[in-house]
Motif scaffolding. Structure first.
Motif, PDB file in Angstrom:
ATOM      1  N   LEU A 123       0.831  -1.209   0.000  1.00  0.00           N
ATOM      2  CA  LEU A 123       0.000   0.000   0.000  1.00  0.00           C
ATOM      3  C   LEU A 123       0.866   1.260   0.000  1.00  0.00           C
ATOM      4  O   LEU A 123       0.540   2.238  -0.675  1.00  0.00           O
ATOM      5  N   LEU A 124       1.957   1.225   0.759  1.00  0.00           N
ATOM      6  CA  LEU A 124       2.885   2.366   0.722  1.00  0.00           C
ATOM      7  C   LEU A 124       3.488   2.538  -0.669  1.00  0.00           C
ATOM      8  O   LEU A 124       3.594   3.646  -1.184  1.00  0.00           O
ATOM      9  N   ALA A 125       3.891   1.423  -1.275  1.00  0.00           N
ATOM     10  CA  ALA A 125       4.469   1.485  -2.624  1.00  0.00           C
ATOM     11  C   ALA A 125       3.435   1.963  -3.641  1.00  0.00           C
ATOM     12  O   ALA A 125       3.762   2.693  -4.575  1.00  0.00           O
ATOM     13  N   ALA A 126       2.178   1.570  -3.452  1.00  0.00           N
ATOM     14  CA  ALA A 126       1.123   1.993  -4.383  1.00  0.00           C
ATOM     15  C   ALA A 126       0.850   3.491  -4.273  1.00  0.00           C
ATOM     16  O   ALA A 126       0.482   4.128  -5.259  1.00  0.00           O
ATOM     17  N   GLY A 127       1.045   4.057  -3.100  1.00  0.00           N
ATOM     18  CA  GLY A 127       0.799   5.483  -2.920  1.00  0.00           C
ATOM     19  C   GLY A 127       2.031   6.353  -3.069  1.00  0.00           C
ATOM     20  O   GLY A 127       1.948   7.577  -3.054  1.00  0.00           O
ATOM     21  N   ASP A 128       3.197   5.739  -3.239  1.00  0.00           N
ATOM     22  CA  ASP A 128       4.459   6.478  -3.315  1.00  0.00           C
ATOM     23  C   ASP A 128       4.601   7.167  -4.663  1.00  0.00           C
ATOM     24  O   ASP A 128       4.643   6.507  -5.703  1.00  0.00           O
ATOM     25  N   THR A 129       4.687   8.471  -4.635  1.00  0.00           N
ATOM     26  CA  THR A 129       4.852   9.230  -5.878  1.00  0.00           C
ATOM     27  C   THR A 129       6.312   9.561  -6.150  1.00  0.00           C
ATOM     28  O   THR A 129       6.613  10.332  -7.056  1.00  0.00           O
ATOM     29  N   ALA A 130       7.202   9.033  -5.348  1.00  0.00           N
ATOM     30  CA  ALA A 130       8.651   9.243  -5.519  1.00  0.00           C
ATOM     31  C   ALA A 130       9.011  10.722  -5.506  1.00  0.00           C
ATOM     32  O   ALA A 130       9.856  11.183  -6.244  1.00  0.00           O
ATOM     33  N   GLY A 131       8.333  11.470  -4.652  1.00  0.00           N
ATOM     34  CA  GLY A 131       8.619  12.887  -4.516  1.00  0.00           C
ATOM     35  C   GLY A 131       7.943  13.763  -5.552  1.00  0.00           C
ATOM     36  O   GLY A 131       8.043  14.979  -5.509  1.00  0.00           O
ATOM     37  N   LYS A 132       7.258  13.148  -6.493  1.00  0.00           N
ATOM     38  CA  LYS A 132       6.563  13.916  -7.522  1.00  0.00           C
ATOM     39  C   LYS A 132       5.124  14.145  -7.068  1.00  0.00           C
ATOM     40  O   LYS A 132       4.571  13.341  -6.336  1.00  0.00           O
ATOM     41  N   PRO A 133       4.534  15.227  -7.523  1.00  0.00           N
ATOM     42  CA  PRO A 133       3.131  15.457  -7.156  1.00  0.00           C
ATOM     43  C   PRO A 133       2.217  14.374  -7.722  1.00  0.00           C
ATOM     44  O   PRO A 133       2.505  13.796  -8.763  1.00  0.00           O
ATOM     45  N   SER A 134       1.135  14.143  -7.022  1.00  0.00           N
ATOM     46  CA  SER A 134       0.187  13.131  -7.477  1.00  0.00           C
ATOM     47  C   SER A 134      -0.533  13.601  -8.734  1.00  0.00           C
ATOM     48  O   SER A 134      -0.527  14.790  -9.073  1.00  0.00           O
ATOM     49  N   LEU A 135      -1.190  12.681  -9.392  1.00  0.00           N
ATOM     50  CA  LEU A 135      -1.938  12.996 -10.607  1.00  0.00           C
ATOM     51  C   LEU A 135      -3.074  13.972 -10.311  1.00  0.00           C
ATOM     52  O   LEU A 135      -3.325  14.892 -11.084  1.00  0.00           O
ATOM     53  N   ALA A 136      -3.753  13.777  -9.178  1.00  0.00           N
ATOM     54  CA  ALA A 136      -4.840  14.687  -8.809  1.00  0.00           C
ATOM     55  C   ALA A 136      -4.319  16.107  -8.618  1.00  0.00           C
ATOM     56  O   ALA A 136      -4.942  17.080  -9.071  1.00  0.00           O
ATOM     57  N   TRP A 137      -3.169  16.256  -7.954  1.00  0.00           N
ATOM     58  CA  TRP A 137      -2.594  17.587  -7.759  1.00  0.00           C
ATOM     59  C   TRP A 137      -2.222  18.209  -9.098  1.00  0.00           C
ATOM     60  O   TRP A 137      -2.457  19.396  -9.337  1.00  0.00           O
ATOM     61  N   ARG A 138      -1.643  17.413  -9.991  1.00  0.00           N
ATOM     62  CA  ARG A 138      -1.260  17.927 -11.309  1.00  0.00           C
ATOM     63  C   ARG A 138      -2.476  18.405 -12.094  1.00  0.00           C
ATOM     64  O   ARG A 138      -2.434  19.441 -12.756  1.00  0.00           O
ATOM     65  N   LEU A 139      -3.570  17.634 -12.028  1.00  0.00           N
ATOM     66  CA  LEU A 139      -4.791  18.039 -12.727  1.00  0.00           C
ATOM     67  C   LEU A 139      -5.368  19.324 -12.150  1.00  0.00           C
ATOM     68  O   LEU A 139      -5.777  20.214 -12.902  1.00  0.00           O
ATOM     69  N   ASP A 140      -5.417  19.416 -10.826  1.00  0.00           N
ATOM     70  CA  ASP A 140      -5.935  20.633 -10.196  1.00  0.00           C
ATOM     71  C   ASP A 140      -5.085  21.843 -10.550  1.00  0.00           C
ATOM     72  O   ASP A 140      -5.607  22.922 -10.844  1.00  0.00           O
ATOM     73  N   THR A 141      -3.782  21.673 -10.521  1.00  0.00           N
ATOM     74  CA  THR A 141      -2.875  22.776 -10.860  1.00  0.00           C
ATOM     75  C   THR A 141      -3.018  23.171 -12.324  1.00  0.00           C
ATOM     76  O   THR A 141      -3.055  24.358 -12.652  1.00  0.00           O
ATOM     77  N   ALA A 142      -3.107  22.207 -13.197  1.00  0.00           N
ATOM     78  CA  ALA A 142      -3.282  22.504 -14.628  1.00  0.00           C
ATOM     79  C   ALA A 142      -4.598  23.226 -14.867  1.00  0.00           C
ATOM     80  O   ALA A 142      -4.662  24.175 -15.657  1.00  0.00           O
ATOM     81  N   ARG A 143      -5.653  22.786 -14.177  1.00  0.00           N
ATOM     82  CA  ARG A 143      -6.956  23.419 -14.320  1.00  0.00           C
ATOM     83  C   ARG A 143      -6.894  24.882 -13.844  1.00  0.00           C
ATOM     84  O   ARG A 143      -7.384  25.781 -14.517  1.00  0.00           O
ATOM     85  N   ALA A 144      -6.279  25.116 -12.698  1.00  0.00           N
ATOM     86  CA  ALA A 144      -6.176  26.476 -12.166  1.00  0.00           C
ATOM     87  C   ALA A 144      -5.304  27.348 -13.061  1.00  0.00           C
ATOM     88  O   ALA A 144      -5.656  28.512 -13.333  1.00  0.00           O
ATOM     89  N   THR A 145      -4.214  26.807 -13.548  1.00  0.00           N
ATOM     90  CA  THR A 145      -3.318  27.568 -14.426  1.00  0.00           C
ATOM     91  C   THR A 145      -4.019  27.925 -15.728  1.00  0.00           C
ATOM     92  O   THR A 145      -3.934  29.068 -16.186  1.00  0.00           O
ATOM     93  N   SER A 146      -4.715  26.990 -16.323  1.00  0.00           N
ATOM     94  CA  SER A 146      -5.399  27.276 -17.584  1.00  0.00           C
ATOM     95  C   SER A 146      -6.523  28.279 -17.373  1.00  0.00           C
ATOM     96  O   SER A 146      -6.779  29.125 -18.232  1.00  0.00           O
ATOM     97  N   SER A 147      -7.172  28.218 -16.225  1.00  0.00           N
ATOM     98  CA  SER A 147      -8.223  29.186 -15.923  1.00  0.00           C
ATOM     99  C   SER A 147      -7.635  30.594 -15.800  1.00  0.00           C
ATOM    100  O   SER A 147      -8.192  31.559 -16.337  1.00  0.00           O
ATOM    101  N   LYS A 148      -6.505  30.713 -15.120  1.00  0.00           N
ATOM    102  CA  LYS A 148      -5.835  32.019 -14.990  1.00  0.00           C
ATOM    103  C   LYS A 148      -5.366  32.523 -16.349  1.00  0.00           C
ATOM    104  O   LYS A 148      -5.501  33.705 -16.663  1.00  0.00           O
ATOM    105  N   GLN A 149      -4.813  31.630 -17.157  1.00  0.00           N
ATOM    106  CA  GLN A 149      -4.341  32.031 -18.479  1.00  0.00           C
ATOM    107  C   GLN A 149      -5.504  32.479 -19.358  1.00  0.00           C
ATOM    108  O   GLN A 149      -5.375  33.436 -20.121  1.00  0.00           O
ATOM    109  N   ALA A 150      -6.644  31.825 -19.263  1.00  0.00           N
ATOM    110  CA  ALA A 150      -7.813  32.215 -20.047  1.00  0.00           C
ATOM    111  C   ALA A 150      -8.308  33.591 -19.615  1.00  0.00           C
ATOM    112  O   ALA A 150      -8.671  34.424 -20.459  1.00  0.00           O
ATOM    113  N   ALA A 151      -8.310  33.838 -18.311  1.00  0.00           N
ATOM    114  CA  ALA A 151      -8.742  35.151 -17.812  1.00  0.00           C
ATOM    115  C   ALA A 151      -7.789  36.248 -18.279  1.00  0.00           C
ATOM    116  O   ALA A 151      -8.226  37.330 -18.696  1.00  0.00           O
ATOM    117  N   THR A 152      -6.492  35.978 -18.227  1.00  0.00           N
ATOM    118  CA  THR A 152      -5.499  36.952 -18.675  1.00  0.00           C
ATOM    119  C   THR A 152      -5.637  37.213 -20.174  1.00  0.00           C
ATOM    120  O   THR A 152      -5.581  38.363 -20.628  1.00  0.00           O
TER     121      THR A 152
END
Length: 188
Positions: A123-152
């Protein structure tokens, strides 16, 4: 560095177990008498002809492949998840401490604790991202960044349109009256 050591060590248990299941499936079925009935039911319900031995061999091959992937750090999270799913029924089926007494019961409980520890490692190995952000975090960040870029971008488009309108008015103001009439006729 720790992952390079820990993943192969954790994976080795499953590679050896998978190899044993592929080579001697009947021994694996005998080792887990409670599982024999479940495997037989599963084999009977399958749309293709199956046997308990074939199911054990398929699980063994899956353990070898997933263990190898985990040990080599190729898709380690997916490999650890597959191994955890395969290992979970074994944790309980291999250690039926509720049916035994005395020293045998203590041995069963110790086996349950060991198998649970291995499951915890998976279970630890399944949740280990090796120091990289999780996929959910990457999606949220991409969504927020694209929203800011669209507003700009929308803000810049509005400014550009405003400047273009002002420039057009100033240009029209400088054009002689006859040209204004011609321009007016063309735009209407």
């Amino acid at each position: 560095m720790l992952r390079r050591i820990a993943r192969p060590l954790l994976a080795s248990v499953f590679i050896v177990d998978g190899w044993r299941a592929v080579r001697h499936p009947s021994q694996e079925v005998e080792h887990l008498p409670q599982a024999h009935a479940g495997l037989s039911n599963l084999a009977d319900k399958a749309p293709v002809p199956l046997s308990a031995d074939l199911i054990v061999r398929a699980a063994g091959v899956t353990k070898i492949v997933a263990g190898s992937l985990l040990g080599l750090s190729v898709a380690p999270r997916a490999a650890a998840t597959v191994l955890a799913v395969l290992h979970l029924p074994t944790v309980v089926a291999a250690n039926p401490f509720w049916t035994s007494h005395g020293q045998e019961r203590r041995d069963q409980i110790l086996g349950l604790v060991r198998d649970s520890a291995v499951l915890g490692g998976l279970l630890l190995a399944a949740g280990d991202t090796a120091g990289k952000p999780s996929l959910a975090w990457r999606l949220d960040t991409a969504r927020a960044t694209s929203s800011k870029q669209a507003a700009t971008t929308a803000k810049h488009v509005r400014r550009t349109a405003k400047v273009a309108t002002i420039a057009a008015k100033q240009t029209v103001a400088r054009v002689p009256d006859k040209a204004k009439l011609a321009l007016h006729d063309l735009t209407n």
